[in-house]
Design a protein around this motif. Structure first.
Motif, PDB file in Angstrom:
ATOM      1  N   SER A 497       0.260  -0.813   0.408  1.00 38.83           N
ATOM      2  CA  SER A 497       0.478  -0.422   0.112  1.00 38.83           C
ATOM      3  C   SER A 497       0.788   0.895  -0.213  1.00 38.83           C
ATOM      4  O   SER A 497       2.033   1.271   0.141  1.00 38.83           O
ATOM      5  CB  SER A 497      -0.774  -0.455   1.055  1.00 38.83           C
ATOM      6  N   ASP A 498       0.249   2.289   0.050  1.00 46.70           N
ATOM      7  CA  ASP A 498       0.545   3.652  -0.118  1.00 46.70           C
ATOM      8  C   ASP A 498       0.016   4.218   0.181  1.00 46.70           C
ATOM      9  O   ASP A 498      -1.155   4.626  -0.114  1.00 46.70           O
ATOM     10  CB  ASP A 498       0.864   4.369  -2.091  1.00 46.70           C
ATOM     11  N   PHE A 499       0.420   5.528   1.474  1.00 53.44           N
ATOM     12  CA  PHE A 499      -0.171   6.375   2.721  1.00 53.44           C
ATOM     13  C   PHE A 499      -0.438   7.802   1.159  1.00 53.44           C
ATOM     14  O   PHE A 499      -1.761   8.403   2.250  1.00 53.44           O
ATOM     15  CB  PHE A 499       0.242   6.960   3.592  1.00 53.44           C
ATOM     16  N   GLN A 500       0.223   7.660  -0.095  1.00 48.26           N
ATOM     17  CA  GLN A 500      -0.972   8.571  -0.746  1.00 48.26           C
ATOM     18  C   GLN A 500      -2.333   9.002  -1.824  1.00 48.26           C
ATOM     19  O   GLN A 500      -1.646   9.294  -2.528  1.00 48.26           O
ATOM     20  CB  GLN A 500       0.373   9.542  -0.681  1.00 48.26           C
ATOM     21  N   CYS A 501      -2.031   7.126  -1.514  1.00 50.14           N
ATOM     22  CA  CYS A 501      -3.037   6.404  -2.882  1.00 50.14           C
ATOM     23  C   CYS A 501      -4.262   6.564  -2.358  1.00 50.14           C
ATOM     24  O   CYS A 501      -5.018   5.985  -1.208  1.00 50.14           O
ATOM     25  CB  CYS A 501      -2.111   5.080  -3.329  1.00 50.14           C
ATOM     26  N   PRO A 502      -5.108   7.396  -3.505  1.00 51.11           N
ATOM     27  CA  PRO A 502      -6.517   7.712  -2.828  1.00 51.11           C
ATOM     28  C   PRO A 502      -7.308   6.224  -3.005  1.00 51.11           C
ATOM     29  O   PRO A 502      -8.193   5.614  -2.336  1.00 51.11           O
ATOM     30  CB  PRO A 502      -7.120   8.428  -3.669  1.00 51.11           C
ATOM     31  N   PHE A 503      -6.975   5.170  -3.743  1.00 53.12           N
ATOM     32  CA  PHE A 503      -7.579   3.620  -4.020  1.00 53.12           C
ATOM     33  C   PHE A 503      -6.761   3.016  -2.351  1.00 53.12           C
ATOM     34  O   PHE A 503      -8.378   2.585  -2.480  1.00 53.12           O
ATOM     35  CB  PHE A 503      -6.899   3.392  -4.594  1.00 53.12           C
ATOM     36  N   CYS A 504      -6.192   2.795  -1.568  1.00 48.65           N
ATOM     37  CA  CYS A 504      -5.431   2.084  -0.665  1.00 48.65           C
ATOM     38  C   CYS A 504      -6.391   2.183   0.467  1.00 48.65           C
ATOM     39  O   CYS A 504      -6.769   1.809   0.959  1.00 48.65           O
ATOM     40  CB  CYS A 504      -3.570   2.898  -0.627  1.00 48.65           C
ATOM     41  N   SER A 505      -6.787   4.580   0.281  1.00 49.13           N
ATOM     42  CA  SER A 505      -7.874   4.472   1.496  1.00 49.13           C
ATOM     43  C   SER A 505      -8.696   3.981   0.973  1.00 49.13           C
ATOM     44  O   SER A 505      -9.310   3.532   2.091  1.00 49.13           O
ATOM     45  CB  SER A 505      -8.059   6.335   1.414  1.00 49.13           C
ATOM     46  N   ARG A 506      -9.645   3.986  -0.305  1.00 49.23           N
ATOM     47  CA  ARG A 506     -10.795   3.246  -0.172  1.00 49.23           C
ATOM     48  C   ARG A 506     -10.973   1.714   0.155  1.00 49.23           C
ATOM     49  O   ARG A 506     -12.396   1.748   0.065  1.00 49.23           O
ATOM     50  CB  ARG A 506     -10.822   3.596  -1.770  1.00 49.23           C
ATOM     51  N   VAL A 507      -9.739   1.137   0.224  1.00 49.42           N
ATOM     52  CA  VAL A 507     -10.042  -0.134   0.405  1.00 49.42           C
ATOM     53  C   VAL A 507      -9.856  -0.886   1.904  1.00 49.42           C
ATOM     54  O   VAL A 507     -10.434  -1.718   2.095  1.00 49.42           O
ATOM     55  CB  VAL A 507      -8.493  -0.851  -0.691  1.00 49.42           C
TER      56      VAL A 507
END
Length: 644
Positions: A497-507
């Motif tokens: 994961s990547d803390f700046q990735c919006p899709f990571c937040s969404r999952v």
């Protein structure tokens, strides 16, 4: 070919088509639903028939308006800087007048990340709520939506009669931030990604819909509520009863037809007379760039292109083609302006001005840049509106579609595609390969004048693709990764994961749901894969590991995802303070090369097992790519448990 060659040699080909950019899905999902059709998310159904999709949306401590005995509860997730949220307010007033005590409203905060002033506005409204004036401040803030800086908000607080000292005390306490974070967490869990989003007795309705769309759902839910009352349910218990068995995760998205991926082999990209070009006059490597002046990723790749031109000198030429994407409203006017400047020999000067001012591309601002670079304004204005410029852009866009340049930026390096804002080493590697091939062809008799044509002849002929073989699970050790759950659990969920990735937040809500449902049958491990174009992602990853050294990885994990737009060093230290960490140790650990190496090791392992983007989740080694709905994860976990 001259850099200032006239653009009027372009041919008119095709019409402007829709395009899909790299990394833009989040922007599409989160820009509000003001333009969506006036229908509810869930299918309409008669009261009590069990076919309506209902979500379990607790009221909690949120501010309410209307009777607690109302038979219909409308929970709104809203953003004070969102124009669609403002636009729907008259409709909500109409609902209140029409239904009276039969409806109550509950307000929850979901300031979107690109609305910079919205979080503070929410805090001020919550501060007003502490003084019994939530709705007065709510109305004042929405009435002044375009002026939401601190001084403005202080003025609105004064207008509604708040005690300034109490307001500031509330803001400084952090209670507002905590309440907002709780609302946003709930929004993510139930799939309320955009604003406004409404849940009418649990039935979702998205966007600034007209009154009749609300009325349709309200009437259906009101009938269901009355049926419960008739059976003996107390009015103040109706809402809880109606949502008791509701969804606590987003509804699965309908299956979409799989789009054919753009080709990743060499394309026979024809060179077009009049294309803006710079670099070598007779290059061995020609880079054809399809770009969009409003695309942030295009802006990010420009330094790499500049570096390539400086490093390779007489061997590399760059040619610029326009691919203004449909959702970038000023990209097309900017493209036309650049070509109008090209007609006066100043394309690259205008190119640089437009990219330097990506957020200021109104028609008047573009004309200002034309004056700044010294264009003949009468000629510029005429060319800007003329058919030749329009046809030139259409030709570029038609060719972009032809060669598979769907998103921006797309570079064709002697026809070999490089997609997205790749770092310079990646671009350099392709240039070096193409340069070696060109030099080999030169030794075989080609000339600099025809080497591009000879290189393109190397392009493979299209072949029918064989069916993809089933993807075999890979072996991934938990290693030293932070985990939640028993490492000996039968199902191992490993996230890159990547803390700046919006899709990571969404999952993340899906992962939380997995832990809730499967308990000790599942262990979740977190590994780092910060993407190159997320500049703050690696420092955030290191910060999470610094917190891990103080046994606070998961609280920091949550804090970082809640604040994806604020991941600078000062922000990271602030989060450490909020979590009660030893800040001196935390700051020292931020600079520890061992933690940076840990992140690099995770990335190397991720690349080895097939991670190409984030989030990438492996369930007992089986890859789930992207922010998939909960049901996708559940299916694989159930299969894994059956096999264990």
């Amino acid at each position: 070919m001259s850099n200032t060659a006239t653009i009027f040699g372009y041919l008119a080909v095709g019409a402007i088509g829709a395009a899909v950019g790299y990394g833009i899905r989040d922007a599409q999902d989160s820009k509000g639903a003001g333009g969506r059709p006036a229908v509810a998310q869930a299918p309409a159904a008669k009261a009590g028939d069990g076919e309506v999709e209902v979500y379990k949306v607790p009221v909690g401590e949120s501010h309410q308006k209307g009777s607690k005995n109302a038979l219909v509860t409308i929970v709104e997730f809203s953003d004070f800087q969102c124009p669609f949220c403002n636009r729907v307010n008259p409709t909500l007033t109409q609902i209140q007048k029409t239904y009276g005590d039969e409806v109550r409203f509950v307000f929850k905060h979901n300031p979107l990340p690109f609305h910079k002033d919205a979080p503070l506005a929410s805090e001020y409204v919550l501060a007003a709520g502490q003084q019994g004036k939530f709705w007065e401040m709510h109305d004042e803030v929405f009435a002044n939506q375009k002026k939401l800086k601190k001084d403005d908000l202080d003025g609105y607080a004064k207008n509604v009669g708040l005690d300034p000292a109490k307001v500031q005390s509330f803001i400084e306490s952090g209670a507002g931030k905590k309440a907002i974070a709780q609302d946003q967490k709930l929004a993510r869990q139930i799939g309320a990604g955009g604003t406004p989003a409404f849940f009418i007795n649990g039935v979702k309705l998205s966007g600034a819909q007209p009154f009749n769309a609300f009325k349709k759902v309200i009437d259906e839910r009101l009938a269901a509520a009355k049926a419960l009352v008739k059976k003996g349910t107390a009015k103040d218990k109706v809402y809880a009863a109606l949502i008791a068995k509701g969804r606590t995760s987003p509804a699965p998205r309908p299956e979409q037809p799989q789009r054919q991926a753009p080709p990743d082999t060499r394309q026979k990209v024809a060179l077009v007379d009049g294309t803006p070009a710079k670099g070598a006059k007779k290059p061995l490597v020609t880079i054809v760039e399809f770009s969009d002046f409003q695309c942030p990723y295009c802006s990010r790749v420009n330094p790499s292109i500049k570096q390539a031109l400086e490093e390779y000198g007489d061997d590399v030429q760059v040619r610029f083609r326009n691919q203004p994407l449909s959702f970038h409203k000023q990209a097309l006017p900017a493209a036309k302006a650049a070509l109008a400047a090209h007609a006066q020999g100043k394309f690259w000067e205008m190119h640089d001005e437009l990219f330097a001012n990506q957020r200021a591309l109104s028609d008047d601002q573009i004309k200002g840049y034309a004056k700044k670079i010294g264009l003949d304004m009468a000629r510029f204005t005429k060319d800007l509106a003329g058919p030749a410029v329009a046809k030139a852009v259409e030709k570029d866009q038609a060719d972009a579609r032809k060669y598979g340049a769907r998103g921006t930026p797309t570079l064709f390096v002697n026809g070999t595609p490089v997609r997205g804002a790749q770092p310079y080493p990646r671009i350099k590697a392709v240039i070096d390969e193409e340069l070696a091939l060109a030099k080999k062809l030169i030794k075989g008799g080609a000339t600099r004048a025809n080497v591009y044509e000879k290189v393109l002849a190397q392009a493979p002929k299209p072949q029918a693709k064989a069916p993809a073989a089933p993807v075999k699970p890979v072996n991934i050790e938990l290693g030293k990764a932070p985990v939640q759950g028993d490492p000996k659990a039968p199902v191992k969920v490993v996230m890159y994961s990547d803390f700046q990735c919006p899709f990571c937040s969404r999952v993340n809500p899906s992962i939380e749901k997995i832990q809730e449902e499967y308990g000790d049958k599942v262990v979740v491990a977190f590994k780092h894969f910060p993407l190159a174009f997320h500049k703050d992602a690696k420092p955030a990853a290191i910060a999470s590991l610094a917190a891990h050294r103080q046994n606070k990885f998961w609280p920091m994990h949550e804090k970082l995802f809640e604040n994806q737009k604020a991941l600078k060093r000062d922000d990271l230290v602030g989060y450490a303070e909020e979590l009660g960490l030893n800040v001196a140790k935390f700051e020292k650990d931020l600079d520890d090369p061992a933690l940076a190496s840990w992140v690099d090791e995770d990335m190397a392992e991720g690349s080895k097992v097939g991670v190409r983007g984030t989030p990438a989740t492996f369930i007992n080694g089986q890859l789930v790519s992207g922010a998939q709905p909960y049901e996708k994860f559940k299916s694989l976990i159930d299969d894994a448990l059956d096999k264990s």
